[in-house]
Structures are given as structure tokens and as C-alpha cells.
Scaffold this motif. Sequence first.
Motif, PDB file in Angstrom:
ATOM      1  N   LEU A   1      -8.441 -14.301 -33.510  1.00 25.14           N
ATOM      2  CA  LEU A   1     -10.141 -14.200 -34.614  1.00 25.14           C
ATOM      3  C   LEU A   1     -11.189 -13.668 -32.962  1.00 25.14           C
ATOM      4  CD1 LEU A   1     -11.201 -15.561 -37.322  1.00 25.14           C
ATOM      5  CD2 LEU A   1     -10.632 -13.000 -37.448  1.00 25.14           C
ATOM      6  N   MET A   2     -10.454 -14.551 -31.861  1.00 23.79           N
ATOM      7  CA  MET A   2     -11.562 -14.671 -30.748  1.00 23.79           C
ATOM      8  C   MET A   2     -10.924 -13.687 -29.824  1.00 23.79           C
ATOM      9  SD  MET A   2     -13.604 -17.523 -30.848  1.00 23.79           S
ATOM     10  CE  MET A   2     -13.798 -17.744 -29.236  1.00 23.79           C
ATOM     11  N   GLY A   3      -8.979 -13.217 -30.587  1.00 24.93           N
ATOM     12  CA  GLY A   3      -8.968 -12.567 -29.286  1.00 24.93           C
ATOM     13  C   GLY A   3      -9.414 -10.790 -29.151  1.00 24.93           C
ATOM     14  N   MET A   4     -10.040 -10.492 -31.022  1.00 24.51           N
ATOM     15  CA  MET A   4     -10.518  -9.713 -31.542  1.00 24.51           C
ATOM     16  C   MET A   4     -11.652  -9.595 -30.947  1.00 24.51           C
ATOM     17  SD  MET A   4     -11.155  -8.472 -35.136  1.00 24.51           S
ATOM     18  CE  MET A   4     -12.273  -9.791 -35.300  1.00 24.51           C
ATOM     19  N   MET A   5     -11.923 -10.250 -30.437  1.00 20.17           N
ATOM     20  CA  MET A   5     -13.649 -10.432 -30.128  1.00 20.17           C
ATOM     21  C   MET A   5     -13.886 -10.680 -28.005  1.00 20.17           C
ATOM     22  SD  MET A   5     -14.872 -10.412 -32.840  1.00 20.17           S
ATOM     23  CE  MET A   5     -17.039 -10.411 -31.971  1.00 20.17           C
ATOM     24  N   ILE A   6     -12.744 -10.483 -27.957  1.00 19.44           N
ATOM     25  CA  ILE A   6     -12.504  -9.800 -26.800  1.00 19.44           C
ATOM     26  C   ILE A   6     -12.351  -8.143 -26.661  1.00 19.44           C
ATOM     27  CG2 ILE A   6     -10.412 -10.256 -24.716  1.00 19.44           C
ATOM     28  CD1 ILE A   6     -10.076 -12.970 -25.517  1.00 19.44           C
ATOM     29  N   GLY A   7     -11.151  -8.080 -27.022  1.00 19.37           N
ATOM     30  CA  GLY A   7     -11.082  -6.348 -26.982  1.00 19.37           C
ATOM     31  C   GLY A   7     -12.267  -6.054 -27.569  1.00 19.37           C
ATOM     32  N   PHE A   8     -12.906  -6.783 -28.397  1.00 13.57           N
ATOM     33  CA  PHE A   8     -14.754  -5.423 -29.093  1.00 13.57           C
ATOM     34  C   PHE A   8     -15.261  -5.605 -27.514  1.00 13.57           C
ATOM     35  CE2 PHE A   8     -13.794  -6.145 -33.671  1.00 13.57           C
ATOM     36  CZ  PHE A   8     -13.325  -4.973 -33.789  1.00 13.57           C
ATOM     37  N   GLY A   9     -15.500  -6.900 -26.990  1.00  9.82           N
ATOM     38  CA  GLY A   9     -16.110  -7.316 -25.611  1.00  9.82           C
ATOM     39  C   GLY A   9     -15.518  -5.992 -24.933  1.00  9.82           C
ATOM     40  N   PHE A  10     -14.375  -5.844 -24.463  1.00  7.64           N
ATOM     41  CA  PHE A  10     -14.027  -4.904 -23.204  1.00  7.64           C
ATOM     42  C   PHE A  10     -14.598  -3.511 -23.983  1.00  7.64           C
ATOM     43  CE2 PHE A  10     -11.325  -7.807 -21.687  1.00  7.64           C
ATOM     44  CZ  PHE A  10     -11.371  -7.618 -20.641  1.00  7.64           C
ATOM     45  N   ILE A  11     -14.396  -3.041 -25.350  1.00 12.60           N
ATOM     46  CA  ILE A  11     -14.377  -1.844 -25.890  1.00 12.60           C
ATOM     47  C   ILE A  11     -16.059  -0.842 -25.851  1.00 12.60           C
ATOM     48  CG2 ILE A  11     -14.816  -0.098 -27.652  1.00 12.60           C
ATOM     49  CD1 ILE A  11     -12.277  -1.563 -28.691  1.00 12.60           C
ATOM     50  N   PHE A  12     -16.983  -2.670 -25.961  1.00 16.35           N
ATOM     51  CA  PHE A  12     -18.531  -1.626 -25.543  1.00 16.35           C
ATOM     52  C   PHE A  12     -18.522  -2.309 -24.420  1.00 16.35           C
ATOM     53  CE2 PHE A  12     -17.895  -2.508 -30.645  1.00 16.35           C
ATOM     54  CZ  PHE A  12     -18.057  -1.377 -31.350  1.00 16.35           C
ATOM     55  N   GLY A  13     -18.534  -3.271 -24.055  1.00 14.65           N
ATOM     56  CA  GLY A  13     -19.469  -3.297 -22.511  1.00 14.65           C
ATOM     57  C   GLY A  13     -19.733  -1.789 -21.534  1.00 14.65           C
ATOM     58  N   PRO A  14     -18.325  -1.372 -20.971  1.00 20.69           N
ATOM     59  CA  PRO A  14     -18.542  -0.085 -20.740  1.00 20.69           C
ATOM     60  C   PRO A  14     -19.419   0.317 -20.822  1.00 20.69           C
ATOM     61  CG  PRO A  14     -16.601  -1.066 -20.134  1.00 20.69           C
ATOM     62  CD  PRO A  14     -16.744  -1.921 -21.759  1.00 20.69           C
ATOM     63  N   ALA A  15     -19.073   1.241 -22.732  1.00 19.04           N
ATOM     64  CA  ALA A  15     -20.446   1.942 -22.822  1.00 19.04           C
ATOM     65  C   ALA A  15     -21.385   1.367 -23.876  1.00 19.04           C
ATOM     66  CB  ALA A  15     -19.408   2.506 -24.982  1.00 19.04           C
ATOM     67  N   VAL A  16     -21.974   0.414 -23.673  1.00 18.26           N
ATOM     68  CA  VAL A  16     -23.440   0.200 -23.361  1.00 18.26           C
ATOM     69  C   VAL A  16     -23.698   0.174 -22.185  1.00 18.26           C
ATOM     70  CG1 VAL A  16     -24.662  -2.048 -24.317  1.00 18.26           C
ATOM     71  CG2 VAL A  16     -23.185  -1.100 -25.915  1.00 18.26           C
ATOM     72  N   GLY A  17     -23.143  -0.346 -21.431  1.00 14.56           N
ATOM     73  CA  GLY A  17     -23.402  -0.292 -19.740  1.00 14.56           C
ATOM     74  C   GLY A  17     -23.695   1.241 -19.086  1.00 14.56           C
ATOM     75  N   GLY A  18     -22.797   1.898 -19.708  1.00 14.73           N
ATOM     76  CA  GLY A  18     -23.077   3.200 -19.460  1.00 14.73           C
ATOM     77  C   GLY A  18     -24.364   4.484 -19.814  1.00 14.73           C
ATOM     78  N   LEU A  19     -23.803   4.226 -21.443  1.00 16.19           N
ATOM     79  CA  LEU A  19     -25.574   4.623 -21.777  1.00 16.19           C
ATOM     80  C   LEU A  19     -26.954   3.620 -21.192  1.00 16.19           C
ATOM     81  CD1 LEU A  19     -26.603   5.510 -24.508  1.00 16.19           C
ATOM     82  CD2 LEU A  19     -26.193   3.944 -26.030  1.00 16.19           C
ATOM     83  N   LEU A  20     -26.887   2.321 -21.040  1.00 20.94           N
ATOM     84  CA  LEU A  20     -28.076   1.718 -20.634  1.00 20.94           C
ATOM     85  C   LEU A  20     -28.211   1.923 -18.835  1.00 20.94           C
ATOM     86  CD1 LEU A  20     -27.973  -1.902 -22.089  1.00 20.94           C
ATOM     87  CD2 LEU A  20     -29.109   0.835 -23.129  1.00 20.94           C
ATOM     88  N   ALA A  21     -26.866   2.181 -18.292  1.00 20.49           N
ATOM     89  CA  ALA A  21     -27.307   3.142 -17.451  1.00 20.49           C
ATOM     90  C   ALA A  21     -28.327   4.184 -16.468  1.00 20.49           C
ATOM     91  CB  ALA A  21     -26.262   2.591 -15.820  1.00 20.49           C
ATOM     92  N   GLY A  22     -27.941   4.810 -18.363  1.00 20.53           N
ATOM     93  CA  GLY A  22     -29.031   5.910 -17.842  1.00 20.53           C
ATOM     94  C   GLY A  22     -30.342   6.182 -17.596  1.00 20.53           C
ATOM     95  N   TYR A  23     -30.614   5.445 -18.360  1.00 22.31           N
ATOM     96  CA  TYR A  23     -31.898   5.090 -17.932  1.00 22.31           C
ATOM     97  C   TYR A  23     -32.695   4.106 -17.090  1.00 22.31           C
ATOM     98  CZ  TYR A  23     -32.328   6.310 -23.011  1.00 22.31           C
ATOM     99  OH  TYR A  23     -31.903   6.955 -24.218  1.00 22.31           O
ATOM    100  N   SER A  24     -32.463   2.926 -16.501  1.00 24.71           N
ATOM    101  CA  SER A  24     -31.882   2.387 -15.801  1.00 24.71           C
ATOM    102  C   SER A  24     -30.881   1.345 -15.045  1.00 24.71           C
ATOM    103  CB  SER A  24     -33.217   1.189 -15.601  1.00 24.71           C
ATOM    104  OG  SER A  24     -32.847   0.151 -14.769  1.00 24.71           O
ATOM    105  N   TYR A  25     -31.031   0.909 -14.536  1.00 25.60           N
ATOM    106  CA  TYR A  25     -29.277   0.605 -13.032  1.00 25.60           C
ATOM    107  C   TYR A  25     -29.982  -1.722 -13.947  1.00 25.60           C
ATOM    108  CZ  TYR A  25     -27.803   4.236 -11.089  1.00 25.60           C
ATOM    109  OH  TYR A  25     -26.911   5.145 -10.209  1.00 25.60           O
ATOM    110  N   GLN A  26     -30.809  -1.737 -13.807  1.00 30.81           N
ATOM    111  CA  GLN A  26     -31.259  -3.185 -14.683  1.00 30.81           C
ATOM    112  C   GLN A  26     -31.121  -3.393 -15.675  1.00 30.81           C
ATOM    113  OE1 GLN A  26     -34.843  -2.366 -12.186  1.00 30.81           O
ATOM    114  NE2 GLN A  26     -34.369  -4.097 -11.098  1.00 30.81           N
ATOM    115  N   LEU A  27     -31.100  -2.776 -16.814  1.00 31.87           N
ATOM    116  CA  LEU A  27     -31.255  -2.225 -17.963  1.00 31.87           C
ATOM    117  C   LEU A  27     -30.077  -3.477 -18.611  1.00 31.87           C
ATOM    118  CD1 LEU A  27     -33.630  -1.945 -20.587  1.00 31.87           C
ATOM    119  CD2 LEU A  27     -32.443   0.447 -21.036  1.00 31.87           C
TER     120      LEU A  27
END
Length: 396
Positions: A149-175
Amino acid sequence: MNSNTKSERSASSSTPELKSFFSILMAIQFFIYFGFSIVIPVIPALVKDMGLNAFHMGLLLSIYSIASFIAAPFWGQLSDKIGRKKILLIGLTGFAISFLTFGLFIDNLTMLYISRIIGGLFSGACFSTTTSIVADVTTSEERNRYMGLMGMMIGFGFIFGPAVGGLLAGYSYQLPYFVTSAILLAIIVAVAAKLPETHFHETGKQTGGRLNYTVPIIILLISTFIVTMTMSGMESSFQLLEIERIDITPMQMGILFMIGGLVNALLQGGFLRKVKHGQERGIMVLGQIVTMIAFVMLPFTINIYYAGICLVLLMSGNALVRTLLTSTLTKSTSSQNMGKLTGVSYSLDSLGRIIGPLLFTGLLSYSLSLPFFIGAGTSLIALILIALYFSKGKTA
């Protein structure tokens, strides 16, 4: 919680209290790796907009792992002495400060480096303590389930991290950094209020003795390093290979890694948590064989579908091995030395993330295929080490 035996904890593993307990741990694990990967789409764009040399992009990414490599064993050992919860709170606080600093000083290169160093230094405190806490409160028989279960959360972290980072950076690099800081603050409050201490050092009594680096433990640690190094090397060179082979686009790359990461997370959260104690050997051997086959296949890419199959096989093989390696490692020492051992393990993880990309991208300058054949070779070495570990009579 430390006053109970592990068998008593196991008997109550379905209680709402324990479910809430692990929900907090899973959230922590997710956001450690969410934070690690959220910078992937932001830093290259930031470096470009600041007119900096591409060297800074690589260094800003790698300096985090360098700091983790140095600090993780210290945090793990300290958690054995003063308790997991204290170190976890220190780690989460430092981790949150690193994101806040990056966001506040987004135009100051020196401060960006300082924030990345802070993040790396304190991430080891988060990982080593969460892994040790799972080991503290689970028996060997149920360890794979919760590590999965902990490994699953690592996997989800690697999926959503870049996706959310790219999305929010479209508004501001700081966000992305401010949002992550706010989430980490909420987790700090939850840990302080809800998470009990799971380990108490018995002063004047060396219950577990000092950590002895026996041959089996050394084999597991070396295997951990090789598996992480090989996968990190692949992740850094896969896109460069596919650009040359099939002219892959960044969007296609993102989709392939998202699919691979989802399969990885589901394998760990679904299949691996059902692996019983004593069944690890066959699963880990299978995972390494799948990884070797995929590495050999990769240089012969003919289209996007073939590349996707190779990537899914690579990430699936890694999923089958990495979590069970961690679970097996935690069964090889006493609670009194658990923090130190998990800290060393995370340190070697970080070293693998430093060496892997450097090695694989360096080999690309000689031949596009060479890094992946080397990856097959290092996977074979890890397979031999895993087989050697179990041949010594170890059943995890």
C-alpha cells in the motif's frame, strides 16, 4: 501503541484507529514523492525562462538526491534513539519549508539551490521514519500488505506530481510549491494530533544491539541500489532513445509514463499486498526477469505501441521487486535498529538516482542501444543477488 505486541496489533488491524493510522502514513508517502516529482516539469521551464545554462537544470534536480544520500542514515539512526514521530515531524517541517522557500525566491538561483538542498536533507527523515513505523506496527506475515500500500502511494505520487506541477505552472511557477507547502502543513497538523509514537528507545538496555551488516543485509542493500539505479537510468534516457527511434513527442511521453506509473501503483496496491510471507522469492525473481526482457527489447522499438509495452514491462518488473526488497529488508533486523537500516536503504536509493541518470545518459553518447543492454546486465546482477540471498536459507 508500542505497549502492545505485534500479534495484538495484527489482531486489531481492521479497527478504524489503525485504518486512520495508515491513512496518514499513506498520505505522507504520497506527498513525499509527489513533492519529489512535481518539480520535473517546472524546473526545466524555469531554467529556460531565467536564461540559465542547461547544466543548472540537471544540478537542481540531482542536488536533492545528493542531500538525501548524505542525510538519510543520520535521520534513521536518530529515530531509533528519540522516536519516529519526532523525526517525522522534523522531516515534514523541513520538507514544507523547502517548498515554501522555492516559491518565495523563484527568481533567485542561489535560494533555489538552498531550497532543493533543504528538501533533500529532510526527505530522508520522512521516508526512513514512515517505513520504520510500518515495520514497528506490523508482523512479518502482514508486512508485504502494508508495504504494498505504501508502494502504491509512491507510484501515485510519481503520476500526479508532474501532472499537477505542469498544470499549476501554467498559471505560475510559484503555485505548485505554495500548494504543496499548504498540504504538507495540513499533514504536519494531522501527524501531531493523530499519529502515536511507535518506537521507544530503552535507555541503558541495548535490546536489539548495534546493527550488524551481515552478508544477507549487504546483499539486500546492494540489490536495492542496483534496482533503483537501473530504473532511474532508464527514466532519464528512455525519451532520448524514442526521439531518435520514433520521434516521440513530450505529450506521448507523458501518456506512456502515466500508464506505466498507474500499472506500477495498481500492482503494488492490488497484487503485492496479497503476497504472503515466504512467497517473496518467486515474485522478485519474476520481476527481475521481466525487467531484463524489457531492457533487451527496448533498443528495437518500431512504434509508440511497442515503446509503451516495453515501458509498462519495465515499470511492472520494478514494482514487483522494489517494494518486496524494502519489506524483506525490514524483516532482517530488530526494531531498535530499524530506523538506521531504512535510512541507509533510502540513502542508497538516492545514490542510485544520482548515478543512474549520469551513467545511462553518458552511455547514450557512445550508442543509443548501449544503456539498455547495460540495464539488462545490471538487472541480471540484481537477479543473481536476490537468488543468492534466498539460497542462503532466507525466506524474507
